[in-house]
Scaffold this motif. Structure first.
Motif, mmCIF file in Angstrom:
data_model
loop_
_atom_site.group_PDB
_atom_site.id
_atom_site.type_symbol
_atom_site.label_atom_id
_atom_site.label_comp_id
_atom_site.label_asym_id
_atom_site.label_seq_id
_atom_site.Cartn_x
_atom_site.Cartn_y
_atom_site.Cartn_z
ATOM 1 N N GLY A 13 -96.657 -51.540 -45.945
ATOM 2 C CA GLY A 13 -97.223 -52.875 -46.126
ATOM 3 C C GLY A 13 -96.865 -53.762 -44.958
ATOM 4 O O GLY A 13 -96.752 -53.316 -43.826
ATOM 5 N N VAL A 14 -96.659 -55.048 -45.248
ATOM 6 C CA VAL A 14 -96.351 -56.018 -44.205
ATOM 7 C C VAL A 14 -94.877 -56.424 -44.283
ATOM 8 O O VAL A 14 -94.376 -56.763 -45.360
ATOM 9 C CB VAL A 14 -97.244 -57.276 -44.323
ATOM 10 N N THR A 15 -94.189 -56.381 -43.141
ATOM 11 C CA THR A 15 -92.800 -56.797 -43.053
ATOM 12 C C THR A 15 -92.686 -57.940 -42.046
ATOM 13 O O THR A 15 -93.156 -57.829 -40.919
ATOM 14 C CB THR A 15 -91.901 -55.621 -42.582
ATOM 15 N N GLU A 16 -92.082 -59.035 -42.470
ATOM 16 C CA GLU A 16 -91.862 -60.176 -41.579
ATOM 17 C C GLU A 16 -90.414 -60.172 -41.107
ATOM 18 O O GLU A 16 -89.488 -60.035 -41.904
ATOM 19 C CB GLU A 16 -92.166 -61.496 -42.312
ATOM 20 N N ILE A 17 -90.232 -60.315 -39.798
ATOM 21 C CA ILE A 17 -88.905 -60.246 -39.203
ATOM 22 C C ILE A 17 -88.624 -61.509 -38.393
ATOM 23 O O ILE A 17 -89.454 -61.906 -37.556
ATOM 24 C CB ILE A 17 -88.764 -59.010 -38.291
ATOM 25 N N GLU A 18 -87.484 -62.137 -38.669
ATOM 26 C CA GLU A 18 -87.024 -63.253 -37.853
ATOM 27 C C GLU A 18 -86.044 -62.719 -36.816
ATOM 28 O O GLU A 18 -85.028 -62.142 -37.157
ATOM 29 C CB GLU A 18 -86.351 -64.316 -38.728
ATOM 30 N N ALA A 37 -90.631 -39.563 -33.735
ATOM 31 C CA ALA A 37 -91.310 -39.211 -34.979
ATOM 32 C C ALA A 37 -90.397 -38.475 -35.945
ATOM 33 O O ALA A 37 -90.585 -38.542 -37.172
ATOM 34 C CB ALA A 37 -92.543 -38.358 -34.676
ATOM 35 N N PHE A 38 -89.401 -37.747 -35.422
ATOM 36 C CA PHE A 38 -88.503 -36.986 -36.283
ATOM 37 C C PHE A 38 -87.537 -37.903 -37.034
ATOM 38 O O PHE A 38 -87.299 -37.733 -38.231
ATOM 39 C CB PHE A 38 -87.718 -35.958 -35.464
ATOM 40 N N GLU A 39 -86.994 -38.878 -36.328
ATOM 41 C CA GLU A 39 -86.048 -39.806 -36.954
ATOM 42 C C GLU A 39 -86.726 -41.078 -37.455
ATOM 43 O O GLU A 39 -86.079 -41.920 -38.071
ATOM 44 C CB GLU A 39 -84.942 -40.170 -35.959
ATOM 45 N N LYS A 40 -88.024 -41.207 -37.184
ATOM 46 C CA LYS A 40 -88.802 -42.374 -37.583
ATOM 47 C C LYS A 40 -88.164 -43.664 -37.068
ATOM 48 O O LYS A 40 -87.804 -44.573 -37.818
ATOM 49 C CB LYS A 40 -88.986 -42.421 -39.103
ATOM 50 N N VAL A 41 -88.051 -43.710 -35.738
ATOM 51 C CA VAL A 41 -87.441 -44.855 -35.068
ATOM 52 C C VAL A 41 -88.330 -45.290 -33.901
ATOM 53 O O VAL A 41 -88.820 -44.453 -33.142
ATOM 54 C CB VAL A 41 -86.038 -44.511 -34.527
ATOM 55 N N VAL A 42 -88.540 -46.594 -33.783
ATOM 56 C CA VAL A 42 -89.230 -47.175 -32.628
ATOM 57 C C VAL A 42 -88.259 -48.125 -31.951
ATOM 58 O O VAL A 42 -87.673 -49.006 -32.600
ATOM 59 C CB VAL A 42 -90.501 -47.934 -33.046
ATOM 60 N N ASN A 67 -97.987 -48.026 -42.712
ATOM 61 C CA ASN A 67 -98.337 -47.242 -43.897
ATOM 62 C C ASN A 67 -97.140 -46.490 -44.462
ATOM 63 O O ASN A 67 -97.256 -45.727 -45.419
ATOM 64 C CB ASN A 67 -99.451 -46.244 -43.567
ATOM 65 N N GLY A 68 -95.956 -46.669 -43.835
ATOM 66 C CA GLY A 68 -94.758 -46.001 -44.314
ATOM 67 C C GLY A 68 -93.498 -46.622 -43.745
ATOM 68 O O GLY A 68 -93.552 -47.554 -42.930
ATOM 69 N N GLU A 69 -92.365 -46.108 -44.161
ATOM 70 C CA GLU A 69 -91.080 -46.662 -43.758
ATOM 71 C C GLU A 69 -90.605 -46.092 -42.416
ATOM 72 O O GLU A 69 -90.790 -44.913 -42.139
ATOM 73 C CB GLU A 69 -90.021 -46.371 -44.831
ATOM 74 N N TYR A 70 -89.992 -46.943 -41.630
ATOM 75 C CA TYR A 70 -89.332 -46.499 -40.404
ATOM 76 C C TYR A 70 -88.365 -47.592 -39.949
ATOM 77 O O TYR A 70 -88.324 -48.686 -40.528
ATOM 78 C CB TYR A 70 -90.343 -46.152 -39.299
ATOM 79 N N TYR A 116 -84.033 -53.109 -37.651
ATOM 80 C CA TYR A 116 -84.734 -53.742 -38.763
ATOM 81 C C TYR A 116 -85.439 -52.646 -39.573
ATOM 82 O O TYR A 116 -86.022 -51.730 -38.989
ATOM 83 C CB TYR A 116 -85.773 -54.751 -38.262
ATOM 84 N N SER A 117 -85.386 -52.755 -40.873
ATOM 85 C CA SER A 117 -86.047 -51.793 -41.751
ATOM 86 C C SER A 117 -87.484 -52.226 -42.006
ATOM 87 O O SER A 117 -87.734 -53.352 -42.435
ATOM 88 C CB SER A 117 -85.289 -51.670 -43.083
ATOM 89 N N VAL A 118 -88.399 -51.328 -41.741
ATOM 90 C CA VAL A 118 -89.818 -51.587 -41.966
ATOM 91 C C VAL A 118 -90.269 -50.767 -43.171
ATOM 92 O O VAL A 118 -89.971 -49.577 -43.263
ATOM 93 C CB VAL A 118 -90.651 -51.204 -40.723
ATOM 94 N N GLY A 119 -90.982 -51.407 -44.090
ATOM 95 C CA GLY A 119 -91.489 -50.710 -45.262
ATOM 96 C C GLY A 119 -92.997 -50.579 -45.206
ATOM 97 O O GLY A 119 -93.656 -51.094 -44.301
#
Length: 280
Positions: free
Chosen positions: A274-279, A214-219, A257-260, A269-272
């Motif tokens: 909304g909806v992010t599609e990743i190949e 949660a601190f670095e916003k990484v999954v 609901n936010g960037e991570y 991969y950068s998530v913004g």
């Protein structure tokens, strides 16, 4: 595990900018790690054992607790490699249900469990799996977790009363017996730590969401490659982020609901919002 706590205290001080205390606790961690690596490692077996406090002689009793050296991230890579092999060894800590509380090769091992003479306990198994995950043995951790959770499920459906048990038999679809040797079973309706199986083990090792920061916003997601159909997680919450992550084949859809940052099998991969599609 106290060594792992020492390391986490150092990280907490670092997060609030207290470099002096962070350095002090990192020093304590390094000192403890040196003691464990110099005294508790048995090179002939490739395993960490408890020792006699006076003679430092190894007590060669193999249990999942030794994987806490990996959970605490103090084991050198070559030692972790040797430790990891025992998790899938059917003669020691592997077999039908892995991470038994005592090695199957031990003369005191009991097929009925007898509490700590073979019973499978979720807290010790979970801590060991965290150690494997820390060193990148995601596939091995997933295989072991899948066997453990499947065993819990089959015990739930096959054994009456249908409930969650304190510990499980390493051989049969039933709860472990206690140490009284009279066939008495362990406690029923026990989600105190046994809930680790269908919740934490399932999410972190079977689904593969091994890291959520949660601190670095990484999954971090070690996405299984052998799953047909869709796989993922919904309403994953960390900090102020709420996200759905779902993949079908090589296509991943993420709603947030936010960037991570989402790391899938090591690739970022950068998530913004909304909806992010990743190949993939």
């Amino acid at each position: 595990l106290s060594i792992k706590i020492t390391k986490m205290i150092a990280k907490l001080f670092a997060l609030v900018g207290d470099t002096e205390n962070s350095a002090e606790w990192n020093k304590r961690y390094a000192e403890k790690a040196e003691i464990v690596n110099s005294l508790y490692w048995d090179d002939s077996d490739g395993f960490y054992y408890d020792i006699d406090i006076n003679t430092h002689k190894h007590y060669k009793v193999m249990t999942p607790a030794s994987y806490w050296a990996m959970t605490a991230e103090l084991a050198p890579r070559e030692r972790a490699d040797r430790m990891a092999k025992y998790v899938s060894d059917p003669e020691t800590l592997g077999g039908k249900v892995p991470l038994t509380s005592l090695s199957r090769s031990d003369s005191d091992y009991s097929p009925e469990g007898e509490y700590w003479r073979g019973g499978v306990w979720m807290p010790t198994a979970y801590a060991a799996l965290k150690g494997l995950s820390n060193y990148g043995y995601h596939a091995k951790a997933r295989e072991a977790a899948d066997k453990i959770i499947s065993h819990m499920y089959k015990t739930y459906t096959c054994f009456e009363p249908h409930t969650i048990w304190e510990a499980y038999s390493p051989e049969k679809y039933m709860p472990s017996t206690t140490a009284h040797k009279n066939g008495e079973l362990v406690r029923r309706d026990f989600c105190g730590w046994s809930a680790l199986g269908p919740i934490s083990m399932f999410i972190e090792f079977v689904l593969g969401f091994h890291t959520v920061n949660a601190f670095e916003k990484v999954v971090g997601w070690e996405k299984p490659t052998d799953v047909k159909g869709n796989i993922g997680i919904k309403n994953l919450r960390f900090g102020d982020i709420v996200t759905d992550i779902e993949a079908v084949g090589n296509r991943c859809t993420v709603e947030s609901n936010g960037e991570y940052t989402l790391k899938i099998c090591g690739r970022e991969y950068s998530v913004g919002a909304g909806v992010t599609e990743i190949e993939l």
